[in-house]
Design a protein around this motif. Structure first.
Motif, PDB file in Angstrom:
ATOM      1  N   GLU A 206       0.682  -1.208  -0.190  1.00 41.88           N
ATOM      2  CA  GLU A 206       0.121  -0.001  -0.058  1.00 41.88           C
ATOM      3  C   GLU A 206       0.818   1.467  -0.086  1.00 41.88           C
ATOM      4  O   GLU A 206       0.553   2.428  -0.406  1.00 41.88           O
ATOM      5  CB  GLU A 206      -0.745  -0.067   1.292  1.00 41.88           C
ATOM      6  CG  GLU A 206      -1.535  -1.272   1.694  1.00 41.88           C
ATOM      7  CD  GLU A 206      -2.831  -1.345   1.558  1.00 41.88           C
ATOM      8  OE1 GLU A 206      -3.660  -0.389   1.889  1.00 41.88           O
ATOM      9  OE2 GLU A 206      -3.468  -2.546   1.053  1.00 41.88           O
ATOM     10  N   ARG A 250      -1.693  -4.426 -10.200  1.00 43.59           N
ATOM     11  CA  ARG A 250      -2.296  -3.163  -9.828  1.00 43.59           C
ATOM     12  C   ARG A 250      -1.323  -2.171  -9.627  1.00 43.59           C
ATOM     13  O   ARG A 250       0.013  -2.654  -9.191  1.00 43.59           O
ATOM     14  CB  ARG A 250      -3.093  -3.449  -8.531  1.00 43.59           C
ATOM     15  CG  ARG A 250      -4.444  -3.802  -8.601  1.00 43.59           C
ATOM     16  CD  ARG A 250      -5.249  -3.700  -7.603  1.00 43.59           C
ATOM     17  NE  ARG A 250      -4.906  -4.717  -6.460  1.00 43.59           N
ATOM     18  CZ  ARG A 250      -5.147  -4.914  -5.099  1.00 43.59           C
ATOM     19  NH1 ARG A 250      -5.864  -3.511  -4.876  1.00 43.59           N
ATOM     20  NH2 ARG A 250      -4.855  -5.722  -4.282  1.00 43.59           N
ATOM     21  N   MET A 252      -0.478   1.784  -8.499  1.00 44.67           N
ATOM     22  CA  MET A 252      -1.316   3.161  -8.000  1.00 44.67           C
ATOM     23  C   MET A 252      -1.129   4.188  -8.930  1.00 44.67           C
ATOM     24  O   MET A 252      -1.949   5.261  -8.834  1.00 44.67           O
ATOM     25  CB  MET A 252      -0.823   3.601  -6.706  1.00 44.67           C
ATOM     26  CG  MET A 252      -1.772   2.804  -5.587  1.00 44.67           C
ATOM     27  SD  MET A 252      -0.890   3.081  -3.912  1.00 44.67           S
ATOM     28  CE  MET A 252      -2.035   3.878  -3.223  1.00 44.67           C
ATOM     29  N   ASP A 256      -4.796   2.548  -9.708  1.00 42.37           N
ATOM     30  CA  ASP A 256      -5.151   1.680  -8.892  1.00 42.37           C
ATOM     31  C   ASP A 256      -5.231   1.916  -7.211  1.00 42.37           C
ATOM     32  O   ASP A 256      -4.496   2.969  -6.863  1.00 42.37           O
ATOM     33  CB  ASP A 256      -4.711   0.410  -8.998  1.00 42.37           C
ATOM     34  CG  ASP A 256      -4.811  -0.247 -10.569  1.00 42.37           C
ATOM     35  OD1 ASP A 256      -3.981  -0.554 -11.103  1.00 42.37           O
ATOM     36  OD2 ASP A 256      -5.855  -0.169 -11.081  1.00 42.37           O
ATOM     37  N   ASP A 257      -5.660   1.228  -6.491  1.00 47.99           N
ATOM     38  CA  ASP A 257      -5.580   1.422  -4.882  1.00 47.99           C
ATOM     39  C   ASP A 257      -4.459   0.944  -4.232  1.00 47.99           C
ATOM     40  O   ASP A 257      -4.313   1.250  -3.213  1.00 47.99           O
ATOM     41  CB  ASP A 257      -6.953   0.980  -4.351  1.00 47.99           C
ATOM     42  CG  ASP A 257      -7.098  -0.441  -4.617  1.00 47.99           C
ATOM     43  OD1 ASP A 257      -7.945  -0.942  -3.915  1.00 47.99           O
ATOM     44  OD2 ASP A 257      -6.511  -1.012  -5.445  1.00 47.99           O
ATOM     45  N   ALA A 258      -3.518   0.112  -5.051  1.00 44.41           N
ATOM     46  CA  ALA A 258      -2.490  -0.615  -4.521  1.00 44.41           C
ATOM     47  C   ALA A 258      -1.440  -0.899  -5.304  1.00 44.41           C
ATOM     48  O   ALA A 258      -2.026  -0.789  -6.566  1.00 44.41           O
ATOM     49  CB  ALA A 258      -2.910  -1.665  -3.377  1.00 44.41           C
TER      50      ALA A 258
END
Lengths: 279, 175
Positions: A206, A250, A252, A256-258
Motif C-alpha cells: 500500500e 495493480r 497506483m 489503482d488502489d495499491a
C-alpha cells in the motif's frame, strides 16, 4: 522471550541496517527513469531496462567469428534503423531491416554459425556498426537493473536477517513480504491470492517509497515505473535457486488502489555443488 | 520523522545506473555516458535543494550557499559534513570529503568486461576499475551542480579521487 539466535523481526532488521533519507532514493530512481525515457525513447524498452533486458549485441566489424551462439538477443535503441550482418560457421545471416518493424536475421544454423536474432520491440531498428555488439546466449551476460540489484540485496538480507532455510515457497513469500521489504524499503507487503498449488501469489504494497512525489504524465502511460521491484524479486529469488515470473497486476500510478505484483514460481533449481563428491 | 530506506537501495540504484550507462548504452563513448550520469545527478540535486531550502531565506552570497552544501545538504545525503573547504576567493572552491560514502561501498567487479576484451591484458583491469569509479563520481558532481544552480549559482563541478577514499569536489563558479 524470543531466543537470541532466532531470526530478527522486521523492525529490528530495519533498525540494524544503514539507512538514508528516502528522498535521495526516490529522486535518484526518478531521475534515472526520466533519463532512460529520454535516451531510449520507447517506454517498453525502459520497462525492460528496469526489470529485464536483452543482451546488448555488438559486432566488431568486419568479422564476427565470436558469434558462435545460436541465439543472440539484440538491444534496440529507439528510433534507429540499420543492418546487422551475421557471419560465422558455414552460413551467413542478414538482417532484414524493416521499416519501423521488427528486425530479423536469417542465417544458416549450421555448425554454430549464424543464428536467429530475437526481434526487438515494434518500431525500433538495430543500430549498425559500432553500436551493435554480439552477446552471449540468452542466459549468459544478461544485465538488468532490478535483477542485478536483487542478486546483491539477497546476500545482504541473508547475512543480516538470520532466517533459516525456508521450507516452501509459501514461507519464502512471507519472509520477503515481512522481512525483505521491511529491511530495505521500510514498509511491509502482504501476501494474498495463493493459487491451489501454492506456487503463485500476490504481493500487495500500500505504501511504496519509490513513488513518493511521482506522477506519470500522459505520454508515459505504458511505463511500468516500479519495474525495478519486480526485477529485484526475480533476481533475489534466482540467487536462492527459484526461477519466477513476476508481473504487475495493480499500479497506483495508473489509478489503482495499491501496488500488486503477481509472483509465480516456475522452477525450483536444486543447488549445484561445484565439486563432485567422488573426486 | 523523515522517511528512510536502506542505504543498499541507493547504492544499488546508483551502481546499476552507472553500469547501465557505461557498460550497456554508451560503452564506446564514455563522454556521453558521463554527461548522462551528470544530468541525472543534476536533477536530483536540483530537487533536493528545493526541498531543503523551502523554509530558509535566500543565501546572501556564494560562500553561504557553498557552506550550506558542505553542512546541511551533505548531512542530509551522507550523514556527515564536508570535512574541509578551501577557496581561492576567486570563484573556486574545493570541498573535501575524507571518506566519501559512495566510494567506500563501491564494488568493482573485474569480471564485468566487454566481450571483446581478449586483447586487453590484466594491467588494464585497474584502469577499468578507475574508470568506473570516475564515472560514478559524475553523479555527485551533478548533484552539487544541480543544487548550486537551484540556488542561483552557475558553476562546473569536477571530482578528484587521487587520494581514495577521500574525494574532493572542485566547484568553479561561472561569472
Amino acid at each position: 522471550m524470543p531466543p537470541l539466535t532466532g531470526p530478527k523481526s522486521g523492525d529490528a532488521l530495519f533498525a540494524s541496517v544503514d539507512r538514508v533519507n528516502a528522498e535521495l532514493f526516490t529522486l535518484t530512481y526518478g531521475a534515472m527513469v526520466r533519463q532512460l525515457l529520454t535516451d531510449l525513447e520507447e517506454v517498453e524498452e525502459v520497462n525492460k531496462q528496469l526489470d529485464q533486458m536483452y543482451c546488448f549485441a555488438t559486432i566488431p566489424p568486419p568479422t564476427v567469428d565470436t558469434l558462435k551462439y545460436h541465439r543472440i538477443s539484440v538491444l534496440v535503441c529507439g528510433g534507429r534503423r540499420g543492418r546487422l550482418r551475421v557471419e560465422g560457421g558455414n552460413g551467413e545471416g542478414v538482417v532484414l531491416s524493416g521499416r519501423g518493424g521488427c528486425c530479423q536475421v536469417e542465417g544458416d544454423r549450421g555448425h554454430g554459425g549464424g543464428g536467429s536474432v530475437l526481434a526487438g520491440s515494434e518500431g525500433c531498428g538495430v543500430e549498425a556498426g559500432d553500436g551493435v555488439k554480439a552477446g552471449g546466449g540468452v542466459e549468459a551476460g544478461e544485465r538488468k537493473v532490478g535483477y542485478n540489484i536483487g542478486t546483491r540485496l539477497v546476500d545482504e538480507f541473508l547475512a543480516k536477517s538470520n532466517v533459516s532455510r525456508c521450507v516452501d515457497f509459501k514461507e519464502t513469500a512471507d519472509v520477503i513480504a515481512k522481512l525483505g521489504f521491511k529491511m530495505f524499503l521500510g514498509v511491509t507487503a502482504t501476501v494474498t491470492n495463493w493459487d491451489a498449488e501454492g506456487t503463485s501469489c500476490s504481493f500487495v504494497l500500500e505504501d511504496n517509497p519509490l513513488v513518493d512525489f511521482v506522477e506519470l504524465p500522459d505520454i508515459c502511460q505504458g511505463l511500468q515505473y516500479c519495474n525495478v521491484l519486480s526485477g529485484v524479486i526475480r533476481g533475489a529469488l534466482e540467487m536462492v535457486s527459484m526461477k519466477t515470473e513476476v508481473t504487475w497486476v495493480r499500479d497506483m500510478l495508473r489509478g489503482d488502489d495499491a501496488y500488486e505484483m503477481r509472483v509465480k514460481l516456475t522452477k525450483q533449481v536444486p543447488e549445484e555443488y561445484p565439486y563432485k563428491d567422488d573426486d | 520523522m523523515v522517511r528512510e530506506v536502506a542505504e543498499s537501495c541507493v547504492d544499488g540504484v546508483v551502481m546499476e545506473m552507472v553500469a547501465a550507462y557505461c557498460g550497456r548504452f554508451y560503452a564506446a563513448k564514455p563522454e556521453l555516458a558521463a554527461r548522462r550520469i551528470d544530468a541525472i545527478g543534476f536533477q536530483v540535486g536540483h530537487q533536493l535543494t528545493e526541498r531543503y531550502t523551502m523554509e530558509r531565506p535566500r543565501f546572501s552570497d556564494h560562500l553561504e550557499a557553498i557552506k550550506f552544501i558542505c553542512k546541511d545538504f551533505w548531512s542530509e545525503l551522507f550523514k556527515k559534513q564536508i570535512d574541509n573547504l578551501k577557496t581561492n576567493h576567486r570563484g573556486t572552491f574545493v570541498l573535501q570529503d575524507n571518506r566519501f560514502r559512495w566510494l567506500t561501498r563501491v564494488s568493482i567487479d573485474p569480471s564485468v568486461e566487454s566481450l571483446d576484451a581478449t586483447e586487453k591484458d590484466s594491467t588494464t583491469l585497474g584502469d577499468s576499475a578507475a574508470q568506473t569509479t570516475s564515472m560514478l563520481l559524475y553523479f555527485p558532481c551533478g548533484i552539487i551542480r544541480g543544487a548550486l544552480t537551484n540556488l542561483g549559482i552557475s558553476c562546473s563541478v569536477t571530482a578528484d579521487m587521487s587520494n581514495l577514499p577521500a574525494c574532493s569536489f572542485v566547484v568553479r563558479i561561472k561569472t
